[in-house]
Design a protein around this motif. Sequence first.
Motif, short mmCIF file in Angstrom:
data_model
loop_
_atom_site.label_atom_id
_atom_site.label_comp_id
_atom_site.label_asym_id
_atom_site.label_seq_id
_atom_site.Cartn_x
_atom_site.Cartn_y
_atom_site.Cartn_z
N VAL A 50 3.62 12.48 -2.92
CA VAL A 50 3.38 11.25 -3.33
C VAL A 50 2.17 10.41 -3.00
O VAL A 50 2.34 10.47 -1.54
N VAL A 51 1.29 9.79 -3.49
CA VAL A 51 0.18 9.29 -2.77
C VAL A 51 0.57 7.63 -3.31
O VAL A 51 0.73 7.31 -4.49
N CYS A 52 0.30 6.89 -2.35
CA CYS A 52 0.62 5.20 -2.73
C CYS A 52 -0.13 4.42 -1.81
O CYS A 52 -0.80 5.10 -0.66
N ASP A 53 -0.47 3.05 -1.80
CA ASP A 53 -1.00 2.46 -0.80
C ASP A 53 -0.26 2.11 0.34
O ASP A 53 1.26 2.21 0.02
N ASP A 54 -0.73 1.40 1.12
CA ASP A 54 0.35 1.04 2.44
C ASP A 54 0.73 -0.21 2.08
O ASP A 54 -0.07 -1.23 1.76
N PRO A 55 2.14 -0.33 1.83
CA PRO A 55 2.63 -1.79 1.46
C PRO A 55 2.45 -2.87 2.44
O PRO A 55 2.66 -4.18 1.97
N THR A 56 2.38 -2.46 3.70
CA THR A 56 2.14 -3.42 4.81
C THR A 56 0.79 -4.14 4.70
O THR A 56 0.76 -5.02 5.66
N ILE A 57 -0.20 -3.66 4.29
CA ILE A 57 -1.51 -4.14 4.25
C ILE A 57 -1.78 -5.31 3.40
O ILE A 57 -1.71 -5.46 1.96
N PHE A 58 -1.77 -6.55 4.11
CA PHE A 58 -2.01 -7.91 3.32
C PHE A 58 -3.56 -8.02 3.17
O PHE A 58 -4.08 -8.66 2.36
N PHE A 59 -4.24 -7.97 4.36
CA PHE A 59 -5.66 -8.13 4.95
C PHE A 59 -6.35 -6.93 4.92
O PHE A 59 -5.90 -6.33 5.63
N PHE A 60 -7.66 -6.88 4.43
CA PHE A 60 -8.61 -5.81 4.91
C PHE A 60 -9.62 -6.57 5.39
O PHE A 60 -10.63 -7.01 4.89
N GLY A 61 -9.66 -6.50 6.63
CA GLY A 61 -10.73 -6.92 7.41
C GLY A 61 -10.76 -8.53 7.31
O GLY A 61 -9.64 -9.17 7.19
#
Length: 185
Positions: A50-61
Amino acid sequence: IRQTEQRAAAAILGVKDIFFLGYKDGTIEPTLELRRELTRLIRKLKPDRVVCDDPTIFFFGDNYINHADHRAVAEAAVTAVFPSAPTRPIFSELLDEGLEPHQVKELYITHSTSGTTVHVDIEPVIDRKIEALRCHKSQLDPGDGAWIREWAAETGKDVGLTFAESFRVMKLVNAEPDPTAEKEQ
């Protein structure tokens, strides 16, 4: 609009099966209902990965806030993979539908800051990726694809790839030992 865009992108990529769950953009929460629907799909399709985003990432840079829908779906997906899909007591009503528990072997997490473990060479398919992204006109404009190539080049440079995508891979099932391998003495 989104379903039409997704079908067009899937056709470019050779994806044959698409499942729409009917949630409205901008309103998705990691609810029990969403987890149940994702668990249902996992038990039905029995994927190894299964491929998914990281649920812990709120900000990118310092210049991008991760979309709330992406975080919510990622959280529900991870929880569907474990503990929901392989556990009989969780969503036991799925057993009445003939959907037995299923253990996903690997979880591929995109955009993770917790450590990339796999880089995938996308040089042979980057033009097709950009063409598929162009189908999502209501969401983004990849233009000539320069920024996508820049991201993929940046991801690949440290591992010697022209263009790459990276994933944190969680191996949820240990590989079976090779019976033909010599045992250490």
